[in-house]
Design a protein around this motif. Structure first.
Motif, short mmCIF file in Angstrom:
data_model
loop_
_atom_site.label_atom_id
_atom_site.label_comp_id
_atom_site.label_asym_id
_atom_site.label_seq_id
_atom_site.Cartn_x
_atom_site.Cartn_y
_atom_site.Cartn_z
N TYR A 191 0.82 -1.21 0.00
CA TYR A 191 0.00 0.00 0.00
C TYR A 191 0.86 1.26 0.00
N LEU A 192 1.99 1.21 0.74
CA LEU A 192 2.87 2.36 0.78
C LEU A 192 3.48 2.63 -0.59
N VAL A 193 3.93 1.54 -1.25
CA VAL A 193 4.49 1.69 -2.60
C VAL A 193 3.43 2.21 -3.57
N ASN A 251 2.86 5.88 -2.84
CA ASN A 251 3.98 6.66 -3.35
C ASN A 251 3.94 6.76 -4.87
N SER A 252 3.55 5.65 -5.50
CA SER A 252 3.47 5.64 -6.96
C SER A 252 2.40 6.62 -7.45
N LYS A 253 1.23 6.60 -6.78
CA LYS A 253 0.16 7.52 -7.18
C LYS A 253 0.57 8.97 -6.91
N GLU A 254 1.26 9.18 -5.78
CA GLU A 254 1.70 10.53 -5.46
C GLU A 254 2.70 11.04 -6.49
N GLU A 304 2.25 14.55 -13.31
CA GLU A 304 1.18 15.15 -14.10
C GLU A 304 1.12 16.66 -13.86
N ARG A 305 1.26 17.04 -12.58
CA ARG A 305 1.23 18.46 -12.27
C ARG A 305 2.41 19.19 -12.90
N LYS A 306 3.60 18.58 -12.81
CA LYS A 306 4.78 19.18 -13.41
C LYS A 306 4.64 19.27 -14.92
#
Length: 359
Positions: free
Chosen positions: A133-135, A138-141, A147-149
């Motif tokens: 779940y952490l990975v 982090n992947s989604k983040e 995407e924002r960049k």
């Protein structure tokens, strides 16, 4: 949920083990106590698990039937960081052997080993699941950050292309004004001189007048086209973006929510933002600033803020602020400054009657 399923499995195994020793009121009481302690361990803070389990193990020395449900305590103790706590269940198991309760000894020993293995497997599974779940998070983040960049880069690229286009338009307008305009002006002067020299020749003078009128019309058309081209090269959003991009004193957040801003207001806002950013760099210790342009049904707003906790030697009625005030008041606008948790410039310019929606 996994631990609850494990405890239900252990409870069923312990219940089946009771069949080998016989059901009695003491066994039922031991079952209720074991279930209560196990439930408290599941829903209480971790620091209470060890004391409760130790008390349960100590009670077995006085109530041997409690040993039938010892695996449930072993399961809770196996999940603690202090694995030395497992010595207590081991001591209880040896006590049952010393007491001559071979059946209770075998059941408590085997089921406790099974409880320890079960808890280790569940803890390992939950650790892997938590890592997964952490990975995933982090992947989604990172994906959202990329995407924002990417969106920011695309917007920056569009701004730069638009800025280059407007700059080129301005250059063309200036070239036309400096070159073609001057040539037409000189031609008009030359035709005027020829008219003075040949004023006695009515036929030639008439033709020269026609040429002069044609040159005058061309001059007017060129002047109008140059002004239109120059006006088209002015776009407030691009101008402000360019100013902010070249401002390296501190980061500047930029918000622009306006559709159609008149040229006079554009000139005013651009000059105010330029002067305000210059004041931030010269007179404040700001680490963050913001520029906001908003369009409302009846007015335009401009806000320039910074988080500087102190200002340098800046006269509140100095030339810079007074120039900003004069520009705004020339458009019948309101100019306000405020120094509270930073410095703020607030401008409100009313729309002309013909610009208001529905008019």
């Amino acid at each position: 949920m996994n631990k609850l399923i494990d405890k239900l499995m252990l409870l069923i195994l312990c219940g089946l083990g009771v069949l080998f020793t016989g059901v009695s009121a003491e066994v039922i009481g031991a079952l209720l106590i074991a279930v209560t302690v196990s439930a408290l361990n599941s829903y209480s803070e971790q620091k209470t698990v060890i004391p409760l389990c130790m008390c349960y193990c100590a009670a077995i020395f006085f109530w041997l039937d409690l040993a039938l449900f010892l695996p449930m305590m072993a399961y809770d103790l196996a999940g603690q960081k202090r694995r030395l706590c497992l010595i207590a269940p081991a001591a209880v198991v040896l006590f049952t052997l010393a007491a001559g309760e071979i059946t209770v000894f075998l059941l408590a020993f085997l089921f406790s080993i099974f409880a320890w293995i079960l808890r280790s497997r569940t803890d390992g599974y939950e650790a892997v699941q938590e890592k997964f779940y952490l990975v995933q998070d982090n992947s989604k983040e990172k994906e959202a950050h990329l995407e924002r960049k990417n969106r920011e880069l695309m917007e920056k690229q569009d701004y730069e292309v638009r800025l280059a286009t407007l700059t080129e338009r301005n250059r063309i307008a200036r070239e036309i004004h400096d070159n073609v305009g001057h040539l037409l002006t000189r031609s008009l002067l030359q035709v005027g001189a020829m008219q003075v020299v040949n004023q006695q020749d009515e036929g030639l003078n008439s033709q020269l007048s026609m040429v002069k009128d044609t040159l005058s019309d061309a001059m007017d058309n060129i002047r109008s086209s140059v002004h239109d081209l120059h006006d088209d090269s002015l776009e407030l959003k691009i101008q402000l973006y360019s100013l902010i991009e070249t401002f390296d004193f501190c980061p500047v957040a930029f918000t622009y929510e306006a559709e159609s801003v008149p040229k006079q207001v554009q000139y005013c806002f651009a000059a105010v933002v330029k002067e305000a950013l210059s004041n931030i760099a010269r007179h404040s210790n700001a680490t963050q600033a913001s520029v906001m342009v908003l369009e409302h049904p009846a007015l335009y707003q401009l806000m320039v803020e910074d988080n500087g906790t102190k200002r340098g030697k800046e006269d509140p009625n100095g030339i810079g602020l007074q120039n900003m005030r004069d520009r705004v008041e020339a458009l019948c606008g309101i100019f306000r400054t405020e120094q509270k948790k930073g410095f703020r410039v607030f401008i409100s310019v009313p729309k002309r009657q013909e610009e208001k929606p529905g008019k």
